[in-house]
Design a protein around this motif. Structure first.
Motif, short mmCIF file in Angstrom:
data_model
loop_
_atom_site.label_atom_id
_atom_site.label_comp_id
_atom_site.label_asym_id
_atom_site.label_seq_id
_atom_site.Cartn_x
_atom_site.Cartn_y
_atom_site.Cartn_z
N PRO A 161 0.47 1.52 -4.83
CA PRO A 161 -0.78 1.33 -4.10
C PRO A 161 -1.66 0.32 -4.84
CG PRO A 161 -0.87 3.35 -5.38
CD PRO A 161 0.53 2.81 -5.53
N GLN A 202 -5.50 -2.23 -4.26
CA GLN A 202 -6.51 -2.92 -3.46
C GLN A 202 -6.40 -4.43 -3.62
OE1 GLN A 202 -7.19 -0.36 -5.58
NE2 GLN A 202 -9.04 0.74 -4.98
N ARG A 204 1.27 -5.49 1.26
CA ARG A 204 0.39 -4.92 2.27
C ARG A 204 -1.06 -4.95 1.78
NH1 ARG A 204 1.21 -0.12 1.73
NH2 ARG A 204 2.93 -0.01 0.23
N ARG A 205 -1.98 -4.70 2.68
CA ARG A 205 -3.39 -4.66 2.27
C ARG A 205 -3.65 -3.51 1.30
NH1 ARG A 205 -7.23 -7.64 5.06
NH2 ARG A 205 -8.84 -6.11 4.53
N ASP A 206 -2.80 -2.49 1.34
CA ASP A 206 -3.04 -1.32 0.50
C ASP A 206 -1.92 -1.08 -0.51
OD1 ASP A 206 -1.06 -0.61 2.27
OD2 ASP A 206 -1.94 1.33 2.83
N GLY A 207 -1.04 -2.06 -0.71
CA GLY A 207 0.01 -1.84 -1.69
C GLY A 207 1.12 -2.85 -1.64
N ASN A 249 -2.20 -11.40 2.21
CA ASN A 249 -2.85 -10.31 1.49
C ASN A 249 -2.97 -10.50 -0.02
OD1 ASN A 249 -3.12 -8.71 3.88
ND2 ASN A 249 -0.95 -8.17 3.74
#
Length: 417
Positions: free
Chosen positions: A250, A252, A237-240, A121
């Motif tokens: 958080p 992107q 993570r993909r969002d954070g 990611n």
């Protein structure tokens, strides 16, 4: 059928290029093998990602660089294996090449330290491809935020790693959000966007003095960078991003500037690996336990004459390449190799518009602000590989400094499907 050369150099980074130039100048039959047909100037990749300069400013073809050396040959191929005892190199096409002397300068790759989700990611920043991919992702994220209008949460970027690469990247992205994005997107997108610089260590720019670290911290905050230091990243993570202290951010886009390790080729070479998967080379830059094998640049852990560890810097790799070439010439002529004598030029890091820190020479003379900014520009202009690249970069920097415009285009397809 094996093809034989006096010297084979694997990898066209600072060390490899310096070695080929010196050997080619001496008339040695040398083969350079690299998966790309161009040299890339890694210290400025973050500026490619933020469209401050173009790809052509940081790349130059090997054949253009070595065209005056008739004894130098360039092969664009991926190296599948090396045999350090037989001095052979085998490419993914199945071709095998043999040399009297083998030079491994294959560079490095991002070290994610087994952090869950990081490799999948996060965006590394070690090649032109990485820079274009990151720039493409930033543009896509800004476009998405613009389409969402006032309901958008903006674009949130987390840069992992408080060393020079992380500091320079975070500062450049933050200045884009502050000065450039409002010119091309809505003010709302710019106002809602953010950049976080994070690291497990307590402060940025660990090798620098406390004074320069304090200056860098202050200028980063003035540029809009939010700092979270002293807690390691436990998952990307993909969002954070999640942290060891239980916090999360958080995002992107996560940029990974958290360290490098030697590449797969070194790991599979059979040579004993040290810190960062690199080879702890002898003082004369040869690999331990071998004859006629040199390891240079980001693939090597080098020390000076006093046994102190040398930095993973472009200038150090460049000096090592030139020194290795001298020792190789001694090998070919039956002479004696000499221990690497590194000329310590110090450290420097760009923080933003008119702001940098530098610690010059072995005595670490400290400068900050505009003077350090000018020193940074001068050093990087000298290190760029060609006249056209130097002139183009200077024009781009002047235009950016005066107008905050972005005439360069980040090319690429849709990011992440």
């Amino acid at each position: 059928m094996e093809k034989t050369f006096e010297v084979i150099v694997v990898g066209g980074g600072f060390a490899g290029v310096a070695a080929v130039r010196a050997l080619g100048r001496a008339g040695v039959e040398v083969l350079l093998i690299d998966q790309n047909n161009y040299h890339q100037f890694q210290p400025l990749l973050y500026q490619v990602a933020t469209a401050q300069i173009g790809v052509s400013d940081v790349t130059r073809t090997f054949r253009g660089m070595f065209q005056r050396y008739r004894s130098a040959t360039v092969l664009t191929a991926r190296v599948a294996a090396v045999d350090v005892q037989a001095h052979t190199v085998t490419t993914s096409d199945g071709d095998t090449f043999h040399a009297q002397i083998l030079v491994l300068a294959a560079g490095a790759e991002a070290n994610y330290f087994n952090t869950p989700g990081a490799e999948e990611n996060a965006y590394p920043l070690y090649s032109v491809t990485d820079a274009v991919r990151l720039g493409n992702a930033l543009v896509h994220a800004l476009d998405a935020a613009q389409r969402q209008g006032s309901g958008s949460g903006g674009v949130h970027v987390v840069v992992v790693g408080g060393g020079p690469t992380g500091v320079e990247t975070a500062g450049a992205i933050a200045e884009n959000f502050k000065y450039v994005v409002p010119k091309y997107f809505s003010n709302d997108v710019a106002a809602r966007s953010s950049v976080h610089l994070v690291d497990m260590v307590p402060s940025v720019l660990t090798p620098f003095s406390d004074r320069n670290k304090a200056y860098a911290t202050r200028r980063l905050r003035q540029a809009g960078v939010r700092l979270k230091m002293g807690s390691g990243v436990t998952e990307v993570r993909r969002d954070g991003v999640d942290f060891a202290d239980g916090a999360s951010l958080p995002s992107q886009i996560v940029v990974w500037a958290g360290g490098l390790k030697a590449g797969t080729l070194i790991a599979q070479s059979g040579l004993p690996q040290g810190r960062g998967g690199r080879i702890d080379v002898n003082p004369d830059l040869t690999a331990p336990g071998t004859t006629g094998v040199y390891v240079l640049g980001d693939a090597a852990n080098m020390t000076d004459s006093r046994g102190e560890k040398l930095p993973q810097l472009g200038s150090c790799a460049q000096q090592a390449g030139k020194w290795a070439a001298r020792n190789i010439l001694a090998d070919l002529k039956g002479g004696r190799r000499k221990p690497f004598a590194y000329l310590d030029k110090g450290y420097m890091a760009m923080i933003g518009r008119g702001a940098a820190v530098a610690e010059i020479g072995r005595k670490r003379w400290q400068i900050q602000g505009p003077l350090a900014f000018l020193a940074w520009l001068a050093v990087h202009v000298v290190l760029l590989s060609g006249k056209r690249q130097r002139v183009s970069a200077l024009i781009s920097w002047a235009d950016d400094y005066l107008t905050h415009s972005r005439s360069h285009v980040v090319l690429g397809g849709p990011d992440r499907g």
